[in-house]
Design a protein around this motif. Sequence first.
Motif: not given
Length: 244
Positions: A196-203, A212-215, A34-39, A41-45
Amino acid sequence: MNTLHVGIIMDGNGRWAEARGLNRVAGHSRGARRVSDIVSAAPGLGITHLTLYAFSTENWQRPLAEVNGLMRLFRNYILGRMESLRAHDVRVRFIGMRHRVPVHLRQLMEMLEERTRNCRGLNLTIALDYGGRDELSRAVRGLAERVAEGALAPEAIGEEALASALDTRDLPDPDFIIRTSGECRVSNFLLWQATYAEYEFLKIAWPDFTAETLAGSVKGYHRRQRRFGQIGGAAPAARAVAEN
């Protein structure tokens, strides 16, 4: 240049596997893919910096078979992705302690850092044998040694000096931190930097976290108003006093 630094606490691999009747290392293996997918996708976001919490200072307390399995996965990830990361202009850094990591893996980490040093696309930081408290204690110890040597005056130690002694001294502070698996805690990750970071906790567990989740998470982040201790929509207190 505007930056967007996203940190991810990649949690839930073991529980994901156990829920499917698999051993925990199988879950970590799925998470590594999954790491490869997220890496990718990251620049496009619009993400310029991505920091992944891969292995904490506390994770050494897990069963030996799981720890050894994780070390093999880290090794295989580097061997399998080194040229691809460089080809996609991804600069890789590792933060945390290294002396407890197997020698061969440590050598591969250093090789990956060197081979991607001149990349100017995504800045990928992997926190391996990392803990925020350990990082802070190492930074303070380093500053204390400089004071003892006469190279630094005690009164010169402030936030800037401490930040410059951290593993992340060359990186901007994280803007947004995501944690998967339903746990709502920071688990010793970037304690100083994430003030001062914003956080999100996903189930969802990390193996189910997609591009898509990252987006969706990044889109939600952009809707937030970051106040940094100020009142939203109002002038900073210091400026208001100066104008009176």
